[in-house]
Motif scaffolding. Structure first.
Motif, PDB file in Angstrom:
ATOM      1  N   VAL A  70       0.815  -1.030   0.118  1.00 24.04           N
ATOM      2  CA  VAL A  70       0.056  -0.021  -0.018  1.00 24.04           C
ATOM      3  C   VAL A  70       0.911   1.246   0.000  1.00 24.04           C
ATOM      4  CG1 VAL A  70      -1.782   1.195   1.419  1.00 24.04           C
ATOM      5  CG2 VAL A  70      -1.857  -1.020   1.256  1.00 24.04           C
ATOM      6  N   ASP A  71       0.706   2.236  -0.764  1.00 21.35           N
ATOM      7  CA  ASP A  71       1.233   3.826  -0.789  1.00 21.35           C
ATOM      8  C   ASP A  71       0.247   4.441  -0.314  1.00 21.35           C
ATOM      9  OD1 ASP A  71       3.847   2.734  -2.487  1.00 21.35           O
ATOM     10  OD2 ASP A  71       2.413   2.260  -4.006  1.00 21.35           O
ATOM     11  N   ASN A  72       0.823   5.640   0.384  1.00 23.58           N
ATOM     12  CA  ASN A  72       0.108   6.774   0.911  1.00 23.58           C
ATOM     13  C   ASN A  72       0.869   7.844   0.941  1.00 23.58           C
ATOM     14  OD1 ASN A  72       1.121   6.413   3.343  1.00 23.58           O
ATOM     15  ND2 ASN A  72      -0.760   6.496   4.459  1.00 23.58           N
ATOM     16  N   ASP A  73       0.004   9.217   1.321  1.00 23.76           N
ATOM     17  CA  ASP A  73       0.709  10.327   1.301  1.00 23.76           C
ATOM     18  C   ASP A  73       0.898  11.014   2.436  1.00 23.76           C
ATOM     19  OD1 ASP A  73       0.124   9.930  -1.534  1.00 23.76           O
ATOM     20  OD2 ASP A  73      -1.666  11.061  -1.746  1.00 23.76           O
ATOM     21  N   ASN A  90       2.849   6.648   9.626  1.00 23.30           N
ATOM     22  CA  ASN A  90       2.237   5.354   9.266  1.00 23.30           C
ATOM     23  C   ASN A  90       2.552   4.379  10.550  1.00 23.30           C
ATOM     24  OD1 ASN A  90       0.673   5.355   6.872  1.00 23.30           O
ATOM     25  ND2 ASN A  90       2.523   6.229   5.888  1.00 23.30           N
ATOM     26  N   VAL A  91       3.898   4.293  10.873  1.00 25.42           N
ATOM     27  CA  VAL A  91       4.544   3.325  12.205  1.00 25.42           C
ATOM     28  C   VAL A  91       3.441   4.015  13.232  1.00 25.42           C
ATOM     29  CG1 VAL A  91       6.111   3.199  13.698  1.00 25.42           C
ATOM     30  CG2 VAL A  91       6.744   3.268  11.098  1.00 25.42           C
ATOM     31  N   GLU A  92       3.397   5.222  13.593  1.00 23.23           N
ATOM     32  CA  GLU A  92       2.428   5.790  14.753  1.00 23.23           C
ATOM     33  C   GLU A  92       1.210   4.935  14.959  1.00 23.23           C
ATOM     34  OE1 GLU A  92       4.958   9.710  15.128  1.00 23.23           O
ATOM     35  OE2 GLU A  92       2.904   9.847  14.930  1.00 23.23           O
ATOM     36  N   ASN A  93       0.740   5.192  13.678  1.00 19.25           N
ATOM     37  CA  ASN A  93      -0.785   4.690  13.472  1.00 19.25           C
ATOM     38  C   ASN A  93      -0.920   3.200  13.859  1.00 19.25           C
ATOM     39  OD1 ASN A  93      -3.532   4.328  12.448  1.00 19.25           O
ATOM     40  ND2 ASN A  93      -2.896   2.907  10.927  1.00 19.25           N
ATOM     41  N   GLN A  94       0.184   2.530  13.962  1.00 22.08           N
ATOM     42  CA  GLN A  94       0.472   0.892  14.100  1.00 22.08           C
ATOM     43  C   GLN A  94       0.503   0.590  15.749  1.00 22.08           C
ATOM     44  OE1 GLN A  94      -1.242  -1.034  12.363  1.00 22.08           O
ATOM     45  NE2 GLN A  94      -1.059   0.000  10.250  1.00 22.08           N
ATOM     46  N   GLY A 137      -7.389   0.125   5.455  1.00 17.41           N
ATOM     47  CA  GLY A 137      -8.121   1.363   4.766  1.00 17.41           C
ATOM     48  C   GLY A 137      -8.772   2.154   5.942  1.00 17.41           C
ATOM     49  N   GLN A 138      -9.244   1.580   6.726  1.00 13.91           N
ATOM     50  CA  GLN A 138     -10.075   2.397   8.110  1.00 13.91           C
ATOM     51  C   GLN A 138      -9.069   3.359   8.573  1.00 13.91           C
ATOM     52  OE1 GLN A 138     -11.371  -0.928  10.367  1.00 13.91           O
ATOM     53  NE2 GLN A 138     -13.485  -0.613   9.495  1.00 13.91           N
ATOM     54  N   ASP A 139      -7.816   2.676   8.859  1.00 14.27           N
ATOM     55  CA  ASP A 139      -6.865   3.636   9.396  1.00 14.27           C
ATOM     56  C   ASP A 139      -6.534   4.776   8.521  1.00 14.27           C
ATOM     57  OD1 ASP A 139      -5.952   2.300  11.771  1.00 14.27           O
ATOM     58  OD2 ASP A 139      -5.440   0.694  10.645  1.00 14.27           O
ATOM     59  N   LEU A 140      -6.051   4.286   7.187  1.00  9.35           N
ATOM     60  CA  LEU A 140      -5.529   5.456   6.277  1.00  9.35           C
ATOM     61  C   LEU A 140      -6.279   6.498   6.076  1.00  9.35           C
ATOM     62  CD1 LEU A 140      -3.365   3.088   4.104  1.00  9.35           C
ATOM     63  CD2 LEU A 140      -3.055   4.211   6.285  1.00  9.35           C
ATOM     64  N   ARG A 141      -7.700   6.255   6.021  1.00  5.95           N
ATOM     65  CA  ARG A 141      -8.515   7.427   5.539  1.00  5.95           C
ATOM     66  C   ARG A 141      -8.341   8.435   6.920  1.00  5.95           C
ATOM     67  NH1 ARG A 141     -11.849   3.298   3.498  1.00  5.95           N
ATOM     68  NH2 ARG A 141     -12.846   2.736   5.622  1.00  5.95           N
ATOM     69  N   THR A 148      -5.802  12.594   7.093  1.00  2.00           N
ATOM     70  CA  THR A 148      -6.192  13.820   7.498  1.00  2.00           C
ATOM     71  C   THR A 148      -5.292  14.538   8.417  1.00  2.00           C
ATOM     72  OG1 THR A 148      -7.554  13.354   9.339  1.00  2.00           O
ATOM     73  CG2 THR A 148      -8.677  13.225   7.197  1.00  2.00           C
ATOM     74  N   GLN A 149      -4.363  14.038   8.779  1.00  3.27           N
ATOM     75  CA  GLN A 149      -3.386  14.431   9.735  1.00  3.27           C
ATOM     76  C   GLN A 149      -2.507  15.192   9.100  1.00  3.27           C
ATOM     77  OE1 GLN A 149      -2.051  10.391  11.707  1.00  3.27           O
ATOM     78  NE2 GLN A 149      -1.892  11.621  13.409  1.00  3.27           N
TER      79      GLN A 149
END
Ligand code: FES
Ligand SMILES: [Fe+2]
Length: 322
Positions: free
Chosen positions: A141-144, A150-154, A269-273, A277-278
Motif C-alpha cells: 500500500v502507498d500513501n501520502d 504510518n508507524v505511529e498509527n500501528q 483502509g479504515q486507518d488510512l482514511r 487527514t493528519q
C-alpha cells in the motif's frame, strides 16, 4: 524528512526486481535506480546520470551494469563509470563520472539499503525470530503521509474503538492504560488489562527500529508484519505480510494468510482514511499535538527516532491525561 542513520531500510520486495530490467524507485527522499548484477545481487545508484542528467533507470542492464539511454555511459554496482563509448574502447575510466552507489542486501524476500556511512562490516538486517519457519503472503500500500505517521498509527491503541468500531475495535473498552518499553532496537507495547499476575502481557506489539512492525494477531499461530518504507517527506510505501506456521501441505498456510491479508487490507483502509487527514509529518509547533498517557508508545517512538537521527527533544510532547 527524519530518518535514523546507520541502519538498514527495506526498499523493495525481491520479486519487484527482475533480472535484466532496471527499476526506478524513490526511497529516503532520493530517486534511485535498482537492478540485478550478473550474479543476481541487487544494486542501486542515484537515478540521475552524472554525464548530463538522464534517468539511468530508462536505460538497460548490460553485463550486470547499468547503461544510460542517452550516450551509453555504463556504471557498475559500485557507482564507477566503466564505459564512455564516445571516448573509444581504450580510454581510461573517468573517475569524475562516478556516481553514488548504495550498499544493499537481499534477505527474507526483501531488498534492504544501508543508510549511513560505509563500514568494513555491517550489522545484520533487523528481523523477528518469531517469523522463522513460517509461510507468508502480503500486499503493498502507498500513501501520502510520512513513514513516521504510518508507524505511529500501528502503535496507536486508543484509536481502536473509534476507527475500527465495526471491526477489530468492536466492544473495545476505550478506557485503557498503556505500557511501552524500549529495549535496544525494539519497542514493545501492551495494555495493562492484558497483563497476568506477574505483569507479563498476553498480547503485545513490537517495533524493530526504525520501521519493522510485528503484531501477533491475538495468538502465536498467525502474525502480521509490516515495513514502513520512507519514500520522501510525504510518501510511504508499506509492505504488509501475514505469516503462519506451515500446515499439512506446503503452500496451504499461504491460502489462509492470503485470506487474512484481505481482512487486514480492509482494516488498514479504515486507518488510512483518518491518517490522511493528519499533517503529513509529526509536528512540534504550537499547532502541533498534545499527547496523553495512551500515546506513550508514539511518544517513545518519536523520541527514539529523534535520538537516532538529529537531536530534537522538542519533538516529544507528552502530557498525562486526567
Ligand atoms: S546523460 Fe547519461 S550518458 Fe549522457
Ligand atoms: Fe488501526
Amino acid at each position: 524528512m527524519r530518518v535514523p542513520i546507520d541502519c538498514w531500510y527495506v526498499v523493495l520486495e525481491g520479486r519487484e526486481l527482475r533480472r535484466g530490467r532496471p527499476r526506478v524507485a524513490r526511497r529516503l527522499g532520493l530517486d534511485l535506480v535498482f537492478w540485478r548484477d550478473s550474479s543476481g545481487a541487487p544494486r542501486a545508484v542515484l537515478d540521475r546520470c552524472p554525464h548530463r542528467g538522464a534517468s539511468l533507470g530508462h536505460g538497460k542492464v548490460r553485463d550486470g551494469q547499468i547503461e544510460c539511454p542517452f550516450h551509453g555511459f555504463r556504471f557498475d554496482g559500485g557507482g564507477a563509470c566503466v564505459k564512455v563509448p564516445c571516448n573509444g574502447p581504450d580510454a581510461q575510466r573517468p573517475k569524475h563520472l562516478a556516481t553514488r552507489a548504495f550498499v544493499l542486501r537481499e534477505e527474507h524476500g526483501l531488498v534492504w539499503l544501508w543508510w549511513g556511512e560505509p563500514r568494513e562490516e555491517y550489522p545484520p538486517v533487523p528481523w523477528f525470530s518469531e517469523l522463522e519457519g513460517r509461510e507468508h503472503s502480503g500486499f503493498v500500500v502507498d500513501n501520502d503521509v510520512s513513514w513516521m505517521r504510518n508507524v505511529e498509527n500501528q502503535l496507536d491503541w486508543p484509536h481502536l474503538p473509534f476507527v475500527h468500531g465495526r471491526t477489530i475495535g468492536m466492544g473495545f473498552d476505550p478506557r485503557i492504560e498503556v505500557r511501552s518499553v524500549v529495549e535496544g532496537d525494539r519497542l514493545v507495547t501492551w495494555l495493562t488489562r492484558d497483563e497476568d499476575e506477574q505483569g507479563k502481557p498476553s498480547f503485545h506489539i513490537q517495533l524493530a527500529f526504525p520501521h519493522l512492525w510485528l503484531n501477533p494477531l491475538g495468538g502465536d499461530r498467525m502474525m502480521a508484519m509490516a515495513a514502513f518504507v520512507p519514500v520522501d517527506e510525504t510518501h510511504t510505501r508499506m509492505y504488509f505480510r501475514t505469516y503462519a506456521r506451515p500446515l499439512l501441505v506446503p503452500g496451504l498456510a499461504r491460502l489462509v494468510t492470503a485470506a487474512v491479508d484481505v481482512v487486514n487490507r480492509l482494516i488498514l483502509g479504515q486507518d488510512l482514511r483518518v491518517v490522511a487527514t493528519q499533517p503529513p509529518e509529526p509536528t512540534v509547533d504550537v499547532q502541533g499535538e498534545r499527547l496523553v498517557q495512551a500515546d506513550l508508545p508514539i511518544a517513545q517512538f518519536r523520541k527514539e527516532i529523534a535520538r537516532r537521527s538529529a537531536p530534537d527533544p522538542g519533538l516529544v510532547t507528552l502530557r498525562r491525561h486526567g
